[in-house]
Structures are given as C-alpha cells and as structure tokens.
Design an enzyme around this catalytic site. Structure first.
Site, short mmCIF file in Angstrom:
data_model
loop_
_atom_site.label_atom_id
_atom_site.label_comp_id
_atom_site.label_asym_id
_atom_site.label_seq_id
_atom_site.Cartn_x
_atom_site.Cartn_y
_atom_site.Cartn_z
N ALA A 21 11.25 -41.58 -27.34
CA ALA A 21 10.33 -41.51 -26.59
C ALA A 21 10.38 -42.51 -25.20
O ALA A 21 11.23 -43.25 -25.27
CB ALA A 21 9.08 -42.39 -27.17
N CYS A 47 -17.95 -36.96 4.60
CA CYS A 47 -18.37 -38.43 5.23
C CYS A 47 -19.76 -38.40 5.90
O CYS A 47 -20.40 -37.13 6.32
CB CYS A 47 -17.27 -38.80 6.17
SG CYS A 47 -15.64 -39.32 5.63
N SER A 159 -6.49 -31.23 -3.39
CA SER A 159 -5.95 -31.91 -2.21
C SER A 159 -6.98 -32.64 -1.19
O SER A 159 -6.86 -33.30 -0.26
CB SER A 159 -5.11 -30.95 -1.21
OG SER A 159 -6.19 -29.84 -0.95
N HIS A 164 -14.83 -37.09 -5.06
CA HIS A 164 -15.84 -36.33 -5.48
C HIS A 164 -15.45 -35.83 -7.01
O HIS A 164 -14.36 -35.88 -7.45
CB HIS A 164 -15.68 -35.30 -4.61
CG HIS A 164 -14.53 -34.06 -4.54
ND1 HIS A 164 -13.23 -34.71 -4.06
CD2 HIS A 164 -14.24 -33.12 -5.40
CE1 HIS A 164 -12.24 -33.86 -4.50
NE2 HIS A 164 -12.83 -32.62 -5.28
N CYS A 197 -17.56 -39.34 -35.29
CA CYS A 197 -18.06 -40.56 -35.83
C CYS A 197 -16.82 -41.16 -36.85
O CYS A 197 -16.42 -42.01 -36.93
CB CYS A 197 -19.34 -40.33 -36.71
SG CYS A 197 -20.84 -40.38 -35.74
N HIS A 238 -24.13 -42.11 -32.49
CA HIS A 238 -24.16 -40.51 -32.63
C HIS A 238 -25.15 -39.88 -31.76
O HIS A 238 -26.20 -39.91 -31.78
CB HIS A 238 -24.37 -39.99 -34.02
CG HIS A 238 -24.28 -38.63 -34.14
ND1 HIS A 238 -23.12 -38.01 -34.45
CD2 HIS A 238 -25.39 -37.74 -34.20
CE1 HIS A 238 -23.38 -36.47 -34.45
NE2 HIS A 238 -24.57 -36.43 -34.09
N PHE A 306 6.87 -23.53 -23.32
CA PHE A 306 6.82 -23.60 -24.72
C PHE A 306 5.09 -23.77 -24.86
O PHE A 306 4.64 -23.01 -25.94
CB PHE A 306 7.27 -24.93 -25.02
CG PHE A 306 6.96 -25.23 -26.59
CD1 PHE A 306 7.52 -24.43 -27.56
CD2 PHE A 306 6.36 -26.22 -26.93
CE1 PHE A 306 7.02 -24.58 -28.91
CE2 PHE A 306 5.89 -26.50 -28.19
CZ PHE A 306 6.65 -25.73 -29.05
ZN LIG Z 1 -14.80 -38.05 3.73
ZN LIG Z 2 -21.05 -38.55 -34.43
#
Ligand SMILES: [Zn+2]
Ligand SMILES: [Zn+2]
Length: 347
Positions: A21, A47, A159, A164, A197, A238, A306
C-alpha cells in the site's frame, strides 16, 4: 496478501493492496506556481456585481440587499425546466423527455475562497440552501430525485474557480439510488435494522477508520473504501431524508463538513474532490430502512479499464492508515478551538 472487501450496502467489491500500500504522504498534492486567486474577477458570472451575467436567481441567503449564498439556473443546464414529462417506449428503446432542474449554488461572494476556508456559519448557510432547494424541488410533481453535489478542481469535473456546488433534479430515480434503497430494504426485512445505523455502530466499535466525531455526526473512511481517502459522513440520528435535518444538527454538520474539508485541504494540500449528499428520494422520506449521508471523494487516482470492465475497484491504500493520517491533521479551527479550550482549562 491483498484483500477483497465488500461494501455491505451497494455490494461493490474493492481490492485493497494490504502489503504494498502507498503511504498517505505520497498523496500530498504538488504545489503549483499558479498565482493565488483574486477575490473578485471581472468576467466571473458568480462574482458580486456580475449578477446580470447569470440567469435570474431562484434563491438567496443574505441581508441588506447583499447575498451570501445564491442559487441560479445553470446557463448550460443538462435538463429543461419547462415542459411536461412524457415517456415513450419503442421496442427496447425507452425515452423520457429531459425535463428537470439544473442549478448552481454560488457558495460565497469571494472568488478566491474554497469551502475548506469558509467560516462555520458560511458553510451552514450553504447547507441551509441545499435543504430549501431540496424541499422546493421535491414539491415539483415532475421531479423524482434530487442530486446535490460539488465538483472541486479539474480532476473532479470543473474548471470554474468561483466556489460553487450544483443541484440536479431528474424526472426519474436513477438505478444507483434505487438499488441502494432496495438493498437497505432487503436488509431491514431480514434483520429488522437499518443497515446504515448498523454500519455506524460497527465503525464506532472498531474505531480504527473514524476520522472525526461531533455531537450529531461521525466521519469515517469506509471499510471497503473504493478510492484513497473517500469518506462517509453519517448522522447519528436515524433520518432517511436530508429534509429532516434540524437546525442544531445543521450547525453541527457545518462544523463537521468544514473540518473534514479543512483536513483534506491542509493534510493533502487542496486535493480535487467531489462530495455528494445521498438522501432518499422524497417518497421514502420517513422510512426506517434508508439513512441519508454524505460521501466526500478526493480525486487522487484515475479509474481505468479494470474498473470499467468489472465495476470493481483497486485501492492501493489502507483505509485504516488513511483514517489515522486524517485524524491527526490539525485544522486551524480545531487548533484554535483546542487552544481556547486549553486556555479555559487553565483559567
Ligand atoms: Zn467569481
Ligand atoms: Zn438508520
């Protein structure tokens, strides 16, 4: 030996490279030479002062004539907001008219910021905006599902610099969403429990994949995380639908989301990422077997043949190691908070 792990809800499999890893620090993004962004950009439709460059606004949060968060229809909307839903079937060819809503949530007036750098109250206003739009859009009888998401950075699909997020309301329930609901229902029928849960209970008991906890939320890297550093943020209570979130929980979620994004920002040097609010479609709103949550997915690796061919993923990192790494990333807010806590303890 590598290990195959399965997501208990979607049943998706991932191969986790346990021995070879990659270490968390290998994913820290390289600094670019790009100049820091300006707070205001003349040509940016999001803006302040350039509001006329975007379609008329559908919602805003602000005061004294100034906006803090604003929602506008997407200029290049994927779906048409006028018209009726009609379905046709010809042989195996099924179509539905492309009626729906595609909106942009402008998260702050400041062009140069990113969600990770916003104040808690500013994040709360974005989350409040999601809730209001979720209610309005699910009230539309043509809408069957509302997807709320954010793309941050080129690898995540945008891009556009101005902070946002987006909302897309579709006239169908996507199979991916339906499958999650159905798998959860099957588990509930078998065991009498909400699978989400139960996942949360097991993650809290294991502890090793927990990244951060607040009063009402828990953030963790799932046991079968498909990609490096993917996180889930689960409400402890929940609730099937995001529409059920209460004010205090929303303040807490703002704290949680801000902390998680800040951990990614400071720990991995502002990686590209997506987040998605996985709420139930509105007709399952009060059901006992579905449980809404947020997925935060840093885009640090590319999927290829894959994944396309098998629907399986290869994750070259260990969820447990990445969780520990993120747990230990100090965010300025957390650092300031622990300093003030230390101060109050001393006092
Ligand atoms: Zn802006
Ligand atoms: Zn739940």
């Amino acid at each position: 030996m590598p290990e195959l792990r399965q997501n208990p809800i979607t049943k998706q499999w991932v191969i986790i490279a346990t021995e070879r890893a990659r270490r968390p620090h290998e994913f820290i993004q390289k600094k670019t030479d790009a100049a820091p962004l300006a707070s205001y950009v003349e040509k940016c439709p999001f803006c302040p002062g350039n509001e006329h460059m975007a379609p008329p606004e559908s919602f805003r949060i602000g005061q004294d004539g100034r906006w803090q968060v604003r929602v506008v229809p997407n200029k290049f909307a994927a779906l048409a907001s006028d018209g009726e839903v009609s379905r046709t079937t010809q042989g195996l060819k099924r179509t539905v008219s492309g009626v729906g809503v595609h909106e942009v949530v402008v998260e702050t007036p400041d062009h140069s910021l990113t969600t990770a750098l916003l104040a808690e109250e500013e994040v709360r206003q974005i989350l409040e905006c999601y809730k209001q739009r979720y209610f309005t859009l699910t009230d539309d009888p043509r809408v069957q599902n509302v997807t709320i998401f954010k793309n941050h950075g080129v690898s995540a699909g945008t891009s556009l610099e101005h902070p946002h997020s987006q909302i897309i309301a579709t006239p169908i329930i996507p199979p991916d969403v339906r499958n999650r609901v159905e798998e959860a229902l099957r588990f509930f029928d078998d065991s009498g429990e909400c699978i989400f849960c139960k996942v949360l209970k097991e993650e809290l008991a294991d502890g090793v994949r927990i990244v951060h906890q607040t009063d009402h939320f828990v953030a963790f890297i799932p046991f079968a995380s498909l990609t490096p550093f993917s996180l889930w943020i689960y409400p402890r209570r929940h609730m099937a639908s995001y529409g059920e979130i209460q004010d205090e929980e929303m303040r807490d979620l703002a704290r949680m989301l801000g902390t998680i994004l800040a951990k990614l920002y400071h720990g991995l040097a502002n990686p590209d990422f997506n987040y998605v609010l996985r709420t139930s479609p509105s007709e399952y709103r009060y059901c006992r077997y579905y449980h809404w949550y947020m997925s935060v997915i840093p885009r640090l690796t590319k999927t290829a043949g894959f994944e396309l061919g098998s629907g399986m993923y290869i994750n070259t990192t260990l969820p447990e190691v990445n969780a520990e790494f993120l747990r230990n990333v100090e965010t300025p807010v957390a650092a300031a908070m622990s300093a003030s806590k230390a101060e109050s303890l001393r006092g």
